[in-house]
Scaffold this active site. Structure first.
Site, PDB file in Angstrom:
ATOM      1  N   ASP A 488       0.808  -1.227   0.000  1.00 53.42           N
ATOM      2  CA  ASP A 488       0.000   0.000   0.000  1.00 53.42           C
ATOM      3  C   ASP A 488       0.838   1.271   0.000  1.00 53.42           C
ATOM      4  O   ASP A 488       0.355   2.336  -0.363  1.00 53.42           O
ATOM      5  CB  ASP A 488      -0.828   0.065   1.289  1.00 53.42           C
ATOM      6  CG  ASP A 488      -2.043  -0.817   1.236  1.00 53.42           C
ATOM      7  OD1 ASP A 488      -2.569  -1.039   0.134  1.00 53.42           O
ATOM      8  OD2 ASP A 488      -2.468  -1.282   2.310  1.00 53.42           O
TER       9      ASP A 488
HETATM   10  C1  BGC Z   1      -0.732  -0.304   5.787  1.00 55.36           C
HETATM   11  C2  BGC Z   1      -0.158   0.909   6.394  1.00 55.36           C
HETATM   12  C3  BGC Z   1      -0.397   2.117   5.543  1.00 55.36           C
HETATM   13  C4  BGC Z   1      -1.860   2.217   5.149  1.00 55.36           C
HETATM   14  C5  BGC Z   1      -2.195   3.396   4.286  1.00 55.36           C
HETATM   15  C6  BGC Z   1      -2.175  -0.053   5.431  1.00 55.36           C
HETATM   16  O1  BGC Z   1      -2.721  -1.120   4.821  1.00 55.36           O
HETATM   17  O2  BGC Z   1      -0.604  -1.350   6.693  1.00 55.36           O
HETATM   18  O3  BGC Z   1       1.201   0.738   6.623  1.00 55.36           O
HETATM   19  O4  BGC Z   1      -0.007   3.236   6.267  1.00 55.36           O
HETATM   20  O5  BGC Z   1      -2.255   1.038   4.566  1.00 55.36           O
HETATM   21  O6  BGC Z   1      -1.878   3.269   2.966  1.00 55.36           O
HETATM   22  O1  IFM Z   2      -1.301  -5.494   1.326  1.00 52.73           O
HETATM   23  C1  IFM Z   2      -1.590  -4.610   2.363  1.00 52.73           C
HETATM   24  C2  IFM Z   2      -2.917  -5.001   2.939  1.00 52.73           C
HETATM   25  O2  IFM Z   2      -3.928  -4.935   1.968  1.00 52.73           O
HETATM   26  C3  IFM Z   2      -3.261  -4.154   4.120  1.00 52.73           C
HETATM   27  N1  IFM Z   2      -2.218  -4.118   5.091  1.00 52.73           N
HETATM   28  C4  IFM Z   2      -0.915  -3.765   4.575  1.00 52.73           C
HETATM   29  C5  IFM Z   2      -0.504  -4.606   3.395  1.00 52.73           C
HETATM   30  C6  IFM Z   2       0.837  -4.131   2.846  1.00 52.73           C
HETATM   31  O3  IFM Z   2       0.847  -2.767   2.576  1.00 52.73           O
END
Ligand code: BGC
Ligand code: IFM
Length: 816
Positions: A488
């Site tokens: 992400d």
């Molecule tokens: C991730 C975070 C990130 C967020 C926003 C989440 O899924 O774990 O590390 O800050 O997405 O993009």
């Molecule tokens: O792949 C993502 C997931 O969808 C949500 N938590 C963080 C992961 C890595 O960024």
């Protein structure tokens, strides 16, 4: 250091002291009524939606972290001494002993003080919209004891978002009714009183309270409620402010006597066309709920409800049992990892100690991956989930990144354009088909974006998923990343036109040309899976097309995605390579090493082995494999959020546990059982139990992240429970290391074991039949299975054909 131990026979984790490094939680509920409960009684309950149907109040990120819960107070009426048997919220009142047993969908907390023992069992019975607190109080003294028992909860049956941000409103909306000892929390006008919560007690009441301030007293907290201190409730009725529920019961216990008091917290709907209460009516439908309350306050109903719950879990877990030389493996596979997979199915990323129940809905990619871990336990529910997810897909094949479970509409703050999303649908469906053989699923009409009239067969959704990638290739023939891929925080199209200006975050984020080698690997995997599905459907032309597309993409990876000793990660908006020896930081990333090899890239030509050696040399730590190296030491506008984390945390070189099983699987694919299993054990929560003071999260479930080697707190876990880590570790150990893997045409037996294992046994249900599988390693053998006997008869290769439902098949496999 340990804070408890596993009771494998009971399938419980037993916590021996209340002050665990963090609240160690568990979940109540199996279907629609849920709750979280910590080892000190903290947590809250909700019906279906933790934001819109939250029954009780909880404040996240509190001090202490975990206050607000299902608290009981015991008072010695002779001396005025009082305490909570769950330690919180009266931590100053020392307990003579304490034990919390987290089991499968229930928690039992027991303790003693001054010769009075109290044990509370919390569970939500199957098929009901309520939870039971069974409190047993025992007098271990040699004289009679005059005691008081107080229950307490704080109601919150309104939008939990409002509860945090617009609480002035709720200060005037709260209303209660107390009838025959049952406390009803009525709902606000906005909800048209179409539902309510109730809190009941099995004993005659000495009193009750429903207004928080009356119960606690002005300027007091839950640690010393005035009503408990003086030993008398005030029968307060809440008008606005903070409605609570508290019952006061007096008990006289002879020496050695045990008394059981049951409390019920429940949720009920008032159907609008109800014959007792017409629409808009201000009265509660107590008539309907009263028989339910009476039934569940009876000890025999509670006993049976608890036994039924245990039987439910016996049945769910009975479908896959392993007996290996490693206790930590057995315990996770047979109990805790499977349990966590079902919790991720029920919760998605909604409610945990780290997820507020408000912010995030159902993730498109998350839910497809969660499915991999529970499809064998609840295939019908996996089927429903697939149809639910697919119906949110757009006609372009693109997907809402997240959608709300109640509305099925996309979460607009997040939008779409995470270009890996659509491909996960293919992987989720393939897993379901391999497990069940239910090809009819592919014909089910499924709409796009839930628009009536737009239905096409599910199979067409899969085709569009693949086409989505093919229509979005970048300058190197690799898939455009969009806003981000699995990671992400890799926001490569976030850029600033003017140096020094703040970077543009989202609007144009998916319009750029940045490319992802991870999606390329995922595409190869998904295209091969879709080819497999096309073969089953005898769509030969399509099968050929998908295989060719996979091969072409593998070619682009070889040409532009290989860095000499590992797979590159991406190309950014400017066409600069990411995850390469050319970079100063972020030279090697874990994700493409895993996903390209899962797609079968680089197996024959040795690139896969080389990449895995690089992972071992550069990314592996004793606590797991970090996401990338070197960590980014400062913020970089052109990379986005990844570089906003301090080194060693989260996506910036944390041990992002979700990715580690991809490497375990890759190691298994290239035949390296020692390394695969070694990585597995580094993360296995039970194997980390001994270092609980370092790990800090629960030793019975996986966490999303463990701090990486660049972090000052290397080895410390965060964000336990709701993570794709659960499903992927389950897949890695059961399907790739133990190698018992459902395939389109049967059950594959393809173990890749550590060298010192003589073998193992598995009992597994598969498409209605039971397989008793024994794997044995011939003396000195190191490679793969050479012989498979089904009921004594050799089969070609390692594929056991599906047997008739209801039969039991004996499978012997030899590693020669
Ligand atoms: C991730 C975070 C990130 C967020 C926003 C989440 O899924 O774990 O590390 O800050 O997405 O993009
Ligand atoms: O792949 C993502 C997931 O969808 C949500 N938590 C963080 C992961 C890595 O960024």
């Amino acid at each position: 250091m340990r804070y408890g131990h596993f009771d494998d026979d009971q399938r419980e984790y037993v916590i021996g002291q209340p002050d665990t490094p963090l609240p160690w939680i568990n979940y109540l509920g199996t279907d629609a009524y849920f709750g979280i409960v910590s080892n000190t009684g903290g947590g809250y309950s909700f019906y279906r939606d933790a934001r819109l149907r939250r029954l009780t109040r909880y404040r996240y990120n509190n001090a202490p972290l975990d206050v607000g819960g299902r608290y009981v107070y015991v008072r010695d009426d002779a001396t005025g001494d009082y305490w909570s048997p769950s330690w919180q919220p009266t931590p100053e009142r020392e307990l003579d002993d304490y034990e919390c047993r987290h089991g499968l969908s229930y928690t039992r907390i027991a303790s003693a003080r001054g010769g009075i023992r109290a044990e509370t069992l919390y569970f939500a019975p199957l098929g009901e919209t309520l939870e039971v607190w069974r409190v047993r109080v025992t007098n271990d003294r040699d004289s009679a004891a005059e005691l008081s028992l107080f229950s307490s909860i704080e109601f919150c049956l309104w939008d939990a978002q409002d509860d945090a941000t617009n609480y002035q409103r709720n200060f005037s909306t709260g209303q209660v009714e107390v009838v025959d000892g049952v406390i009803y929390h009525k709902t606000e006008y906005r909800e048209r009183r179409d539902h309510f919560a109730y809190f009941a007690c099995s004993e005659p009441l000495a009193g009750f309270d429903t207004q928080r301030e009356a119960f606690l007293g002005a300027y007091r907290g839950w640690d010393r409620p005035a009503a408990v201190e003086r030993g008398a409730a005030s029968d307060s009725i809440a008008h606005g402010w903070q409605p609570i529920g508290s019952h006061h019961v007096r008990l006289t216990l002879a020496p050695g006597e045990t008394r059981e008091v049951n409390f019920l917290l429940g949720y009920a709907e008032n159907p609008r066309d109800d014959k007792f209460d017409p629409p808009g009516s201000q009265t509660l439908n107590k008539t309907r709920v009263r028989p339910v309350i009476e039934r569940w306050l009876r000890p025999e109903t509670v006993e049976k409800g608890y036994a039924d719950l245990r039987a439910y879990w016996d049945a769910l877990l009975g479908g896959l049992r392993v007996r290996t030389p490693d206790q930590d493996t057995d315990r996770m596979v047979n109990v805790w990892n499977a349990y966590q997979c079902l919790v991720t199915f029920n919760m998605s990323r909604s409610a945990s100690g780290y997820e507020s129940g408000i912010g995030r809905g159902m993730g498109f990619r998350d839910s497809n991956q969660d499915l991999l871990g529970f499809v064998h336990m609840v295939p019908e529910r996996a089927r429903e989930r697939i149809l639910d997810i697919a119906a949110t897909q757009k006609p372009t094949g693109g997907a809402y990144h997240q959608y709300q479970p109640l509305t099925k509409r996309g979460n607009n703050d997040i939008g779409e354009g995470f270009n890996d999303d659509p491909l996960w649908l293919i992987l989720g469906v393939a897993a379901y088909l391999k497990e069940t053989g239910d090809l009819a699923l592919l014909d089910v009409p499924v709409p796009f974006d839930n628009e009536p009239g737009s239905e096409v067969p599910l199979y067409e959704h899969l085709r569009r998923s693949l086409r989505y990638t093919l229509e979005r290739l970048g300058p190197h023939g690799l898939p455009l990343i969009g806003r981000a891929d699995w990671n992400d925080c890799l926001n490569l199209n976030c850029f600033s036109d003017t140096p020094g200006e703040p970077f543009q975050t989202t609007e144009n984020a998916s319009g750029g040309v940045a490319e992802s080698v991870f999606i390329a690997g995922q595409f190869v995997l998904a295209a091969k899976e879709l080819a497999g599905i096309a073969r089953l459907l005898e769509r030969d032309g399509e099968e050929v097309f998908y295989r060719a597309a996979a091969e072409k993409m593998a070619g682009s990876i070889a040409e532009h995605g290989w860095d000499g000793a590992w797979f590159r990660r991406a190309y950014d908006f400017y066409g600069n390579v990411i995850g390469s020896g050319e970079n100063d930081e972020g030279q090697i990333f874990i994700e493409p090493q895993g996903m390209c090899i899962l797609g079968g890239v680089g197996i024959e030509d040795g690139l896969a082995q080389r990449a895995l050696d690089s992972v071992a040399e550069r990314l592996a730590t004793p606590h797991g494999i970090v996401l990338q190296q070197p960590a980014y030491s400062s913020y970089r506008i052109e990379l986005g959020e990844i570089s906003s984390y301090p080194p060693g945390y989260k996506e910036n070189a944390g041990i992002f546990c979700h990715t580690n099983p991809w490497i375990m699987i890759a190691e298994a694919i290239v035949g390296n059982g020692d390394r695969a299993f070694d990585y597995y054990r580094r993360l296995n929560p039970s194997a980390r139990e001994e270092i609980s003071e370092v790990h800090r999260c629960e030793p019975y479930v996986y966490a999303q992240m463990i701090a990486g080697k660049d972090a000052p707190t290397h080895g410390e876990a965060k964000n336990s429970w709701l993570s794709g880590t659960a499903a992927w570790n389950f897949v890695a150990i059961t399907q790739w290391i133990l190698g018992v893997r459902p395939d389109f045409d049967g059950l594959r037996i393809d173990p890749v074991l550590p060298a010192d294992w003589p073998g193992f046994e598995v009992t597994r249900s598969f498409r209605g039949a039971t397989y008793e599988i024994t794997v044995r390693r011939a003396e000195g053998a190191t490679s793969r299975v050479t012989e498979v006997l089904v009921d004594g008869v050799p089969v070609p290769g390692n594929l056991v054909p599906a047997a008739a439902p209801g039969t039991t098949v004996r499978v012997e496999a030899v590693i020669g």
